[in-house]
Design a protein around this motif. Structure first.
Motif, PDB file in Angstrom:
ATOM      1  N   LEU A  96      18.655  14.654 -36.694  1.00  0.00           N
ATOM      2  CA  LEU A  96      18.370  14.557 -35.262  1.00  0.00           C
ATOM      3  C   LEU A  96      17.571  13.308 -34.942  1.00  0.00           C
ATOM      4  N   GLN A  97      16.566  12.999 -35.779  1.00  0.00           N
ATOM      5  CA  GLN A  97      15.758  11.800 -35.558  1.00  0.00           C
ATOM      6  C   GLN A  97      16.613  10.545 -35.721  1.00  0.00           C
ATOM      7  N   GLY A  98      17.504  10.527 -36.710  1.00  0.00           N
ATOM      8  CA  GLY A  98      18.389   9.383 -36.899  1.00  0.00           C
ATOM      9  C   GLY A  98      19.307   9.159 -35.721  1.00  0.00           C
ATOM     10  N   ARG A  99      19.807  10.233 -35.138  1.00  0.00           N
ATOM     11  CA  ARG A  99      20.662  10.108 -33.954  1.00  0.00           C
ATOM     12  C   ARG A  99      19.884   9.527 -32.777  1.00  0.00           C
ATOM     13  N   GLU A 100      18.625   9.959 -32.608  1.00  0.00           N
ATOM     14  CA  GLU A 100      17.813   9.410 -31.525  1.00  0.00           C
ATOM     15  C   GLU A 100      17.559   7.918 -31.728  1.00  0.00           C
ATOM     16  N   VAL A 101      17.289   7.538 -33.005  1.00  0.00           N
ATOM     17  CA  VAL A 101      17.075   6.115 -33.278  1.00  0.00           C
ATOM     18  C   VAL A 101      18.336   5.312 -33.014  1.00  0.00           C
ATOM     19  N   ASP A 102      19.486   5.843 -33.439  1.00  0.00           N
ATOM     20  CA  ASP A 102      20.759   5.148 -33.194  1.00  0.00           C
ATOM     21  C   ASP A 102      21.047   5.023 -31.703  1.00  0.00           C
ATOM     22  N   ALA A 103      20.755   6.085 -30.956  1.00  0.00           N
ATOM     23  CA  ALA A 103      20.996   6.014 -29.505  1.00  0.00           C
ATOM     24  C   ALA A 103      20.086   4.988 -28.849  1.00  0.00           C
ATOM     25  N   GLU A 104      18.832   4.932 -29.281  1.00  0.00           N
ATOM     26  CA  GLU A 104      17.903   3.947 -28.744  1.00  0.00           C
ATOM     27  C   GLU A 104      18.338   2.523 -29.099  1.00  0.00           C
ATOM     28  N   GLU A 105      18.826   2.349 -30.348  1.00  0.00           N
ATOM     29  CA  GLU A 105      19.294   1.026 -30.770  1.00  0.00           C
ATOM     30  C   GLU A 105      20.530   0.601 -29.967  1.00  0.00           C
ATOM     31  N   ARG A 106      21.441   1.543 -29.755  1.00  0.00           N
ATOM     32  CA  ARG A 106      22.633   1.214 -28.956  1.00  0.00           C
ATOM     33  C   ARG A 106      22.269   0.863 -27.521  1.00  0.00           C
ATOM     34  N   ARG A 107      21.307   1.613 -26.968  1.00  0.00           N
ATOM     35  CA  ARG A 107      20.883   1.324 -25.594  1.00  0.00           C
ATOM     36  C   ARG A 107      20.252  -0.066 -25.505  1.00  0.00           C
ATOM     37  N   ARG A 108      19.415  -0.415 -26.517  1.00  0.00           N
ATOM     38  CA  ARG A 108      18.766  -1.717 -26.527  1.00  0.00           C
ATOM     39  C   ARG A 108      19.796  -2.850 -26.666  1.00  0.00           C
ATOM     40  N   ARG A 109      20.766  -2.654 -27.548  1.00  0.00           N
ATOM     41  CA  ARG A 109      21.797  -3.661 -27.719  1.00  0.00           C
ATOM     42  C   ARG A 109      22.656  -3.818 -26.461  1.00  0.00           C
ATOM     43  N   ALA A 110      22.931  -2.684 -25.802  1.00  0.00           N
ATOM     44  CA  ALA A 110      23.714  -2.742 -24.562  1.00  0.00           C
ATOM     45  C   ALA A 110      22.963  -3.521 -23.483  1.00  0.00           C
ATOM     46  N   GLU A 111      21.636  -3.298 -23.405  1.00  0.00           N
ATOM     47  CA  GLU A 111      20.843  -4.035 -22.425  1.00  0.00           C
ATOM     48  C   GLU A 111      20.827  -5.527 -22.748  1.00  0.00           C
ATOM     49  N   GLU A 112      20.693  -5.864 -24.038  1.00  0.00           N
ATOM     50  CA  GLU A 112      20.700  -7.281 -24.415  1.00  0.00           C
ATOM     51  C   GLU A 112      22.043  -7.938 -24.114  1.00  0.00           C
ATOM     52  N   GLU A 113      23.126  -7.230 -24.421  1.00  0.00           N
ATOM     53  CA  GLU A 113      24.449  -7.785 -24.130  1.00  0.00           C
ATOM     54  C   GLU A 113      24.673  -7.939 -22.632  1.00  0.00           C
ATOM     55  N   ALA A 114      24.197  -6.962 -21.859  1.00  0.00           N
ATOM     56  CA  ALA A 114      24.344  -7.069 -20.410  1.00  0.00           C
ATOM     57  C   ALA A 114      23.550  -8.254 -19.863  1.00  0.00           C
ATOM     58  N   SER A 115      22.328  -8.424 -20.382  1.00  0.00           N
ATOM     59  CA  SER A 115      21.516  -9.553 -19.936  1.00  0.00           C
ATOM     60  C   SER A 115      22.162 -10.882 -20.331  1.00  0.00           C
ATOM     61  N   LEU A 116      22.686 -10.938 -21.565  1.00  0.00           N
ATOM     62  CA  LEU A 116      23.326 -12.159 -22.025  1.00  0.00           C
ATOM     63  C   LEU A 116      24.594 -12.465 -21.227  1.00  0.00           C
ATOM     64  N   SER A 117      25.372 -11.436 -20.951  1.00  0.00           N
ATOM     65  CA  SER A 117      26.603 -11.651 -20.182  1.00  0.00           C
ATOM     66  C   SER A 117      26.295 -12.074 -18.758  1.00  0.00           C
ATOM     67  N   SER A 118      25.194 -11.544 -18.182  1.00  0.00           N
ATOM     68  CA  SER A 118      24.826 -11.945 -16.813  1.00  0.00           C
ATOM     69  C   SER A 118      24.425 -13.406 -16.753  1.00  0.00           C
ATOM     70  N   ARG A 119      23.881 -13.938 -17.872  1.00  0.00           N
ATOM     71  CA  ARG A 119      23.525 -15.355 -17.892  1.00  0.00           C
ATOM     72  C   ARG A 119      24.710 -16.256 -18.203  1.00  0.00           C
ATOM     73  N   LEU A 120      25.680 -15.758 -18.912  1.00  0.00           N
ATOM     74  CA  LEU A 120      26.790 -16.588 -19.366  1.00  0.00           C
ATOM     75  C   LEU A 120      28.048 -16.461 -18.516  1.00  0.00           C
ATOM     76  N   VAL A 121      28.206 -15.393 -17.772  1.00  0.00           N
ATOM     77  CA  VAL A 121      29.449 -15.207 -17.025  1.00  0.00           C
ATOM     78  C   VAL A 121      29.647 -16.255 -15.951  1.00  0.00           C
ATOM     79  N   PRO A 122      28.634 -16.590 -15.085  1.00  0.00           N
ATOM     80  CA  PRO A 122      28.893 -17.618 -14.060  1.00  0.00           C
ATOM     81  C   PRO A 122      29.299 -18.970 -14.631  1.00  0.00           C
ATOM     82  N   PRO A 123      28.596 -19.536 -15.634  1.00  0.00           N
ATOM     83  CA  PRO A 123      29.083 -20.809 -16.188  1.00  0.00           C
ATOM     84  C   PRO A 123      30.453 -20.679 -16.844  1.00  0.00           C
TER      85      PRO A 123
END
Length: 310
Positions: free
Chosen positions: A21-48
């Motif tokens: 259960l703890q491993g699943r929570e860590v994986d979910a948190e890691e996926r959420r963090r990576r999704a936020e980073e990718e969204a932030s990166l895509s928001s900076r790179l999509v207009p150019p």
């Protein structure tokens, strides 16, 4: 409760359950963090990236239509090529008309860099002077020639070449009357289509045309609108009313005018006496001018202007 470590030891099955259960929570948190980073990166790179893709698509479209990538030097050469194209189509320019056009290109050189990045014209300034053999760029040109010397045709030819080569340009021409302004506008359109035909270029889209202007869509961008205006005008020189009224109502000025007229008439009298050709009518006119000047000097409130003809 263990007496040594004071911890509760759960069965193996329960420990593995909590670890999973703890491993699943860590994986979910890691996926959420990576999704936020990718969204932030895509928001900076999509207009150019979108802009680059759009520019690439425009470039491919321009290449498919046979349109070359332009800069200020190529546009200036294109303007000269357009004028030479008119020479080949039966409108060969005279020596003086070629001089006119070279001076016009010199005066409008900045327009060929209109769509370039800010400061590019200043960086290319010395190169422009060297390539064309100029010592400076004058933005005012005065052409004074006799009648029937080709001024109107020269202006029409150059306006057509400028509309053909310079991006987002607006040309305004003022003629002496409405008939000439309309004829000049028709000549510009005629020369422009001769240039299109001779240089094998697709004609610009005509957005609007009336008796005083032509608006066309250029081939460099969607915002590249090229306009030529031809207006009738009247040229005159007159004194402002406030100055004219003050000037005419000044008694001192009237006395000065009469005295000047008397002095001039005296000079005329001396000249005519010397040559023995002074008539009696001129003598009477000069006497009236002198008498009027003396009367105005003695009684400036009640004198009137006397018109004398010699």
């Amino acid at each position: 409760m263990c007496a040594k470590c004071h911890h509760m030891h759960l069965p193996i099955s329960y420990q593995s359950f909590f670890v999973t259960l703890q491993g699943r929570e860590v994986d979910a948190e890691e996926r959420r963090r990576r999704a936020e980073e990718e969204a932030s990166l895509s928001s900076r790179l999509v207009p150019p990236l979108a802009k680059r893709m759009r520019l690439t698509k425009d470039l491919q479209t321009r290449k498919s239509k046979g349109i070359r990538e332009m800069d200020g030097f190529k546009r200036m050469k294109l303007c000269r090529d357009a004028l030479k194209a008119l020479d080949r189509r039966g409108w060969e320019r005279s020596y003086h008309q070629k001089q006119f056009h070279d001076s016009f290109i010199r005066a409008t050189a900045r327009l060929f860099w209109k769509s370039e990045p800010p400061g590019q014209f200043s960086r290319d300034h010395q190169k422009i002077l060297q390539l064309n053999g100029w010592d400076h760029l004058a933005q005012e040109i005065l052409v004074s020639t006799p009648r029937r010397f080709g001024k109107t045709i020269s202006v029409s030819m150059f306006a057509a070449a400028l509309i053909f080569s310079a991006p987002s340009v607006e040309v305004s021409i003022y003629s002496t009357c409405k008939r000439i302004s309309q004829k000049l506008l028709l000549n510009i359109k005629r020369f422009l289509y001769l240039i299109f035909d001779e240089m094998k270029v697709e004609p610009f889209k005509e957005i609007r045309m009336n008796m005083e202007e032509i608006v066309m869509q250029g081939n460099e961008s969607a915002q590249d609108n090229r306009v030529v205006n031809s207006y009738p005008s009247e040229v005159g020189l007159s004194m402002p009313r406030r100055h004219r009224k003050k000037h005419n109502s000044s008694r001192k000025h009237r006395i000065r005018v009469l005295e000047t007229a008397a002095v001039r008439s005296s000079n005329v009298q001396a000249y005519r006496n010397k040559n023995e050709r002074l008539t009696s009518s001129i003598r009477r006119a000069m006497k009236k001018i002198r008498a009027h000047a003396n009367f105005a000097r003695s009684d400036p409130e009640n004198f009137i202007t006397l018109r004398a003809f010699a």
